[in-house]
Enzyme design. Structure first.
Site, short mmCIF file in Angstrom:
data_model
loop_
_atom_site.label_atom_id
_atom_site.label_comp_id
_atom_site.label_asym_id
_atom_site.label_seq_id
_atom_site.Cartn_x
_atom_site.Cartn_y
_atom_site.Cartn_z
N GLY A 1 10.34 -6.74 -51.35
CA GLY A 1 11.59 -6.46 -50.64
C GLY A 1 11.77 -5.00 -50.32
N HIS B 1 38.91 -17.39 -28.29
CA HIS B 1 40.14 -16.70 -28.66
C HIS B 1 40.71 -17.32 -29.93
CE1 HIS B 1 44.06 -14.75 -28.18
NE2 HIS B 1 44.61 -15.94 -28.44
N GLY C 1 26.55 14.17 -44.17
CA GLY C 1 27.57 13.36 -43.51
C GLY C 1 27.00 12.35 -42.55
#
Length: 457
Positions: free
Chosen positions: A40, A436, A179
């Protein structure tokens, strides 16, 4: 020394390596996969999956805290407590189920897995401990490693993302150096878990790889969460406090309990004698062609080892292609776009060209956005910040890019990528009936607005 022979040998059992092996097994190619740690790779064990699990824990804890104080939903609960050891145990359970599943799939497709560290002898020979493996085709899929800062060596109070994903406790104060998406994903999670979080970034804004309009909602959310931002600050060192310097050259000492170094990743080219192959390089990455072939015949490189974009889904797609090439199929890796997703709060998605990239490519484009503030589903999710943005050629309305920022927009990435791969035009998206109420309606509305007739704005 034991000797083995195989058609295909893969070094690295991450998303790229194990997908190559599974597809090769499906195609009947005798395959050996070598992995030194856990199947993995970074993604399943110390990256994508555990980070999203920790982000989910943080969000649930944060929401419960919110409901214990003031909730417009009418929910009232007692102040929650957090047992981070149980959170980590839950996260580890997910990782274990996924890695066990990968092992089962490899076994199902008759892939031989050898646990150990590979050492390349030549393009057809690899040693793993006291075993020498001879192959016809070699796939290099060793992934990437965190970029370390010599002035902030990992250890003690200074941690990498690996340690951040297995906390024994939540620090009172955490400073994130970097950041970018890794630093902000973990920084936001730790803030929601209760830590006081600061972010130190050398550039003038967060997420500098993305455009300013797209990252502004994330910047606003960080301020609302109480995350302190030290932009245009460079790190000088650590001696119990983090020493930084601002853009004017003024030094500043920041008090903290832990420092998370998250300044990026680099291809993992060291420690397995890659230099024996003398391959052409592209900076720190292995240079490859459109079929992931290196400068040596029958030697392939996939995933992070082959450079940007360093994305697990890119590695998987490359691995599948390489297996098919080895089986005799005709393939080429030439995607129209590969989605990049940032799991901050709110989330970010970039697929294809941004407005600036389209302009730089000499394209005359229509750029249109639709805000989630006008989307009913976003309102019911208590999240109205963000938008969907489409970039399309003005002459024929061919869509060349999608971007989105908002709650849950990671799930829109598939539709974005698919529309680009299928050569969709604004009329195709605008004329498709979207369910919707869903966030996806903002996708249709962005296309309609580009055509001059958005319905809900």
């Amino acid at each position: 020394m034991q000797s083995l022979n195989t058609t295909l040998l893969i070094i690295g059992g991450g998303p790229g390596g194990y997908v190559t092996a599974i597809r090769a097994g499906q195609l009947g190619i005798p395959t050996i996969l070598v992995e030194g740690q856990a199947l993995g790779g970074t993604c399943l064990n110390i990256g994508c999956i555990p980070s999203k699990a920790l982000i989910h824990v943080a969000e649930q804890f944060h929401q419960t805290q919110h409901h214990s104080q003031h909730s417009a939903l009418g929910i009232s609960v007692s102040a929650p407590t957090l047992d981070i050891s149980k959170s980590v145990e839950w996260k580890d359970g997910i990782v274990d189920r996924l890695t066990t599943g990968v092992a089962a799939l490899l076994k199902k497709h008759k892939v031989q897995v050898i646990n150990g560290w590979a050492k390349i002898i030549d393009g057809k020979t690899v040693e793993v401990g006291d075993t020498r493996i001879h192959c016809e085709h070699l796939v290099l899929a060793t992934g990437s490693t965190s970029v370390n800062l010599p002035i902030l060596p990992i250890g003690g109070a200074i941690i990498s993302s690996t340690e951040a994903l297995t906390p024994k406790s939540v620090p009172k104060r955490l400073i994130v150096v970097g950041g970018g998406y890794i630093g902000l994903e973990l920084g936001i999670a730790y803030r929601k878990l209760g830590a006081e979080v600061s972010v130190v970034e050398a550039q003038d804004r967060i997420l500098p790889a993305y455009d300013a309009e797209l990252t502004q909602p994330v910047h606003d959310a960080l301020k609302q969460l109480g995350v302190k931002l030290y932009l245009k600050h460079s790190v000088l060192g650590f001696d119990g406090t983090l020493q930084v310097r601002d853009s004017e050259g003024e030094p500043l000492n920041l008090e903290t309990d832990q420092v998370l170094v998250a300044v990026g990743r680099k291809p993992n080219t060291q420690g397995w004698n890659l230099e024996a192959l003398n391959l052409d390089m592209n900076g720190s990455a292995i240079n490859i062609d459109s079929r992931c072939q290196t400068s040596m015949r029958n030697v392939y490189a996939i995933g992070d080892l082959s450079g940007e974009p360093m994305l697990a889904h890119r590695a998987m797609a490359q691995g599948e292609m390489v297996a098919e090439l080895i089986s005799g199929k005709t393939r080429e890796f030439n995607p129209t776009a590969i989605a990049a997703v940032c799991f901050t709060d709110p989330e970010l998605v970039v697929v294809g060209k941004t407005p600036d990239e389209a302009k730089a490519a000499g394209l005359d484009c229509i750029v249109s956005s639709f805000p989630f503030a006008a989307n009913g589903r976003a309102m019911t999710l208590e999240s109205k910040s963000g938008f969907v943005r489409v970039v399309a050629r003005r002459d024929n309305h061919l869509i060349v890019g999608w971007q989105a920022v908002g709650v849950g927009v990671s799930e829109l990435s598939t539709a974005f990528a698919q529309s680009l791969e299928m050569g969709a035009r604004l009329e195709d998206i605008g004329g498709t009936i979207h369910a919707h109420p869903t966030l996806g309606e903002a996708v249709q509305e962005a296309a309609l607005r580009a055509l001059g007739h958005a319905l809900h704005l």
